[in-house]
Design a protein around this motif. Structure first.
Motif, PDB file in Angstrom:
ATOM      1  N   ALA A  77       0.856  -1.132   0.082  1.00 57.88           N
ATOM      2  CA  ALA A  77       0.089   0.002   0.150  1.00 57.88           C
ATOM      3  C   ALA A  77       0.875   1.185  -0.017  1.00 57.88           C
ATOM      4  O   ALA A  77       0.305   2.308  -0.657  1.00 57.88           O
ATOM      5  N   THR A  78       1.890   1.266   0.508  1.00 50.09           N
ATOM      6  CA  THR A  78       2.867   2.575   0.710  1.00 50.09           C
ATOM      7  C   THR A  78       3.279   2.763  -0.580  1.00 50.09           C
ATOM      8  O   THR A  78       3.600   3.861  -1.024  1.00 50.09           O
ATOM      9  N   ILE A  79       3.862   1.775  -1.336  1.00 48.82           N
ATOM     10  CA  ILE A  79       4.457   2.039  -2.555  1.00 48.82           C
ATOM     11  C   ILE A  79       3.274   2.282  -3.854  1.00 48.82           C
ATOM     12  O   ILE A  79       3.841   2.103  -5.051  1.00 48.82           O
ATOM     13  N   SER A  80       2.220   2.023  -3.695  1.00 48.31           N
ATOM     14  CA  SER A  80       0.942   2.074  -4.609  1.00 48.31           C
ATOM     15  C   SER A  80       0.421   3.220  -4.561  1.00 48.31           C
ATOM     16  O   SER A  80      -0.134   3.733  -3.639  1.00 48.31           O
ATOM     17  N   PRO A  81       0.555   4.088  -5.708  1.00 51.76           N
ATOM     18  CA  PRO A  81      -0.117   5.506  -5.685  1.00 51.76           C
ATOM     19  C   PRO A  81      -1.556   5.326  -5.581  1.00 51.76           C
ATOM     20  O   PRO A  81      -2.324   6.352  -5.098  1.00 51.76           O
ATOM     21  N   GLY A  82      -2.352   4.484  -5.638  1.00 50.37           N
ATOM     22  CA  GLY A  82      -3.715   4.532  -5.254  1.00 50.37           C
ATOM     23  C   GLY A  82      -4.130   4.195  -3.978  1.00 50.37           C
ATOM     24  O   GLY A  82      -5.110   4.624  -3.545  1.00 50.37           O
ATOM     25  N   LYS A  83      -3.019   3.950  -3.208  1.00 51.87           N
ATOM     26  CA  LYS A  83      -3.333   3.615  -1.645  1.00 51.87           C
ATOM     27  C   LYS A  83      -2.495   4.343  -0.906  1.00 51.87           C
ATOM     28  O   LYS A  83      -2.570   4.393   0.422  1.00 51.87           O
ATOM     29  N   ASN A  84      -1.714   5.161  -1.210  1.00 45.51           N
ATOM     30  CA  ASN A  84      -0.704   6.227  -0.494  1.00 45.51           C
ATOM     31  C   ASN A  84      -1.093   7.682  -1.057  1.00 45.51           C
ATOM     32  O   ASN A  84      -0.368   8.087  -2.179  1.00 45.51           O
ATOM     33  N   GLY A  85      -1.726   8.712  -0.001  1.00 46.68           N
ATOM     34  CA  GLY A  85      -2.226   9.876  -0.548  1.00 46.68           C
ATOM     35  C   GLY A  85      -0.899  10.682  -0.630  1.00 46.68           C
ATOM     36  O   GLY A  85      -0.951  11.724  -1.344  1.00 46.68           O
ATOM     37  N   TRP A  86       0.251  10.305  -0.388  1.00 44.18           N
ATOM     38  CA  TRP A  86       1.424  10.876  -0.533  1.00 44.18           C
ATOM     39  C   TRP A  86       1.886  11.139  -2.051  1.00 44.18           C
ATOM     40  O   TRP A  86       2.189  12.192  -2.575  1.00 44.18           O
ATOM     41  N   PHE A  87       1.353  10.196  -2.841  1.00 43.20           N
ATOM     42  CA  PHE A  87       1.647  10.319  -4.250  1.00 43.20           C
ATOM     43  C   PHE A  87       0.720  11.511  -4.959  1.00 43.20           C
ATOM     44  O   PHE A  87       1.023  11.610  -6.019  1.00 43.20           O
ATOM     45  N   SER A  88      -0.271  12.073  -4.348  1.00 38.55           N
ATOM     46  CA  SER A  88      -0.853  12.945  -4.993  1.00 38.55           C
ATOM     47  C   SER A  88      -0.095  14.302  -5.141  1.00 38.55           C
ATOM     48  O   SER A  88      -0.403  15.500  -5.759  1.00 38.55           O
ATOM     49  N   HIS A  89       1.179  14.145  -4.327  1.00 29.53           N
ATOM     50  CA  HIS A  89       1.995  15.581  -4.665  1.00 29.53           C
ATOM     51  C   HIS A  89       3.430  15.143  -4.843  1.00 29.53           C
ATOM     52  O   HIS A  89       4.463  15.879  -4.696  1.00 29.53           O
ATOM     53  N   ALA A  90       3.793  13.811  -5.205  1.00 20.74           N
ATOM     54  CA  ALA A  90       4.909  13.380  -5.196  1.00 20.74           C
ATOM     55  C   ALA A  90       5.093  12.062  -6.276  1.00 20.74           C
ATOM     56  O   ALA A  90       4.057  11.656  -6.731  1.00 20.74           O
ATOM     57  N   GLU A  91       6.462  11.920  -6.861  1.00 23.32           N
ATOM     58  CA  GLU A  91       6.469  10.732  -7.643  1.00 23.32           C
ATOM     59  C   GLU A  91       7.650   9.773  -7.309  1.00 23.32           C
ATOM     60  O   GLU A  91       8.582  10.495  -6.591  1.00 23.32           O
TER      61      GLU A  91
END
Length: 383
Positions: free
Chosen positions: A42-56
């Motif tokens: 979940a941590t490394i999945s963009p669909g499950k970790n909101g951090w990816f909304s402003h990160a890549e």
């Protein structure tokens, strides 16, 4: 030792190999706590970790003779790029993390690959390890390998420090955790400060109301983003992150372990305490099957733990460096202590992480006679 081949993670099989490697390399360490595989994914999945909304991020695997021997992430946080450089991040700052390596040759190749990815993205400075967000597992453990980490804290082999420093990385910031015996009363001066606060009609220290979870979370987030806004490494938490963290931590939220302090009816401080989930997690070796899920459900219903961790606390900026700030902190710590010992069976607390230049928090930790038990370092290098 020949250098391994480094390649990007591109499919589900690669993701599984990336996740499994940590279990293979750390399984013999008696103090390493295997995370649930589902949580790592979940941590490394963009669909499950909101951090990816402003990160890549880009994940990489190291292989030798077709066998995985290391892993790393290279990542950029757009909000971190917008922060003032004097607060630790700022323009040109990229990160690497989720680092594991079987040997030094692998470590060298992996970090070189992460650095090149960051250069290709226009970054001029690398910070690491940060996995993935500063709010998740920042820093490399450099002191405290002789005991297991508490919930949401990292654990790393001592050899990693020398490998990283040999590549020209220097400490950017040290993060500390403090250990204390909570079965004992706090020193008399602290007890007097708490008693004075209890007589002050302006002060109210209350438990959170889990039935109003979203509303209480919004209050805490508001205080947090104000209280921490000038701190080194601060990146504001976004709503997608709050939503995902809420789902993840809600089972660990117990009303008598999280306090909100009000002054003249206004929320001005909070303290979050979590029972050490790692104590229940460690025997499961990262898997919920065949019976792990049932054991965790029973534990979550009425946890009994040795350790309580205070991962977050904050006091609004206008009160910081005041006597009131310390008084509220001591009151919240004491109220949580009163519940933690008789109800949850706890005997020790862990406060942290704390920035090594956070004099206010360090003073509080020292006044209640706690001691440093773990140190983490975030390293930096010009690219």
């Amino acid at each position: 030792m020949p250098a391994p081949a480094i390649r990007p993670v591109v499919n589900k099989a690669d993701i599984n190999a990336f996740v499994e490697l940590a279990y293979q390399l750390n399984g013999d360490d008696p103090h390493w706590v295997a995370p649930l595989r589902s949580e790592v994914k979940a941590t490394i999945s963009p669909g499950k970790n909101g951090w990816f909304s402003h990160a890549e991020a880009q994940l990489f695997l190291a292989e030798r003779n077709g066998k995985p021997v290391g892993r790393i992430s290279a990542h950029i946080d757009r909000l971190a790029l917008e922060m003032p450089p004097e607060q630790g991040f700022g323009p040109g700052t990229g990160f690497w993390g989720l680092f594991e390596a079987a040997d030094e040759a692998t470590a060298v190749a992996l970090i070189a690959q992460a650095e090149q990815w960051l250069r290709n993205k226009g970054m001029t400075r690398a910070l690491g390890p940060v996995s993935l967000s500063i709010w998740e597992e920042p820093g490399l453990l450099v002191k405290g390998q002789d005991h297991a980490p508490t919930v949401l804290m990292g654990h790393h082999p001592a050899r990693y420090q020398g490998w990283i420093e040999a590549l020209g990385y220097a400490p950017a910031k040290k993060l500390l955790t403090y250990d204390l015996d909570i079965t004992q009363q706090f020193p008399p001066i602290v007890q007097r400060i708490i008693a004075a606060g209890e007589k002050n009609a302006r002060i109210r220290v209350r438990k959170v109301d889990k039935s109003r979870f979203d509303e209480e979370a919004a209050i805490i987030l508001g205080i947090l983003n104000d209280a921490w806004s000038d701190n080194w490494g601060f990146v504001p938490l976004t709503q997608p992150e709050i939503d995902d963290v809420g789902k993840k931590l809600k089972p660990l939220v117990f009303e008598d372990l999280i306090m909100i302090s009000e002054l003249d009816g206004e929320p001005v401080a909070f303290m979050i305490t979590l029972p050490d989930f790692n104590e229940a997690l460690q025997p499961l070796k990262g898997s919920l099957f065949p019976f792990g899920w049932a054991k965790l459900l029973l534990w979550l219903r009425k946890p009994k733990v040795r350790t309580m961790r205070v991962p977050l606390m904050g006091v609004v900026k206008r009160l910081q460096s005041s006597r009131m700030a310390s008084q509220l902190a001591f009151m919240m710590i004491e109220y949580i202590r009163r519940a933690a010992v008789p109800i949850y069976g706890a005997s020790r607390g862990e406060i942290g992480w704390v920035l090594d230049d956070n004099q206010g928090m360090i003073a509080i930790a020292e006044t209640i006679e706690s001691r440093i038990n773990r140190e983490y370092v975030i390293y930096q290098k010009a690219l």
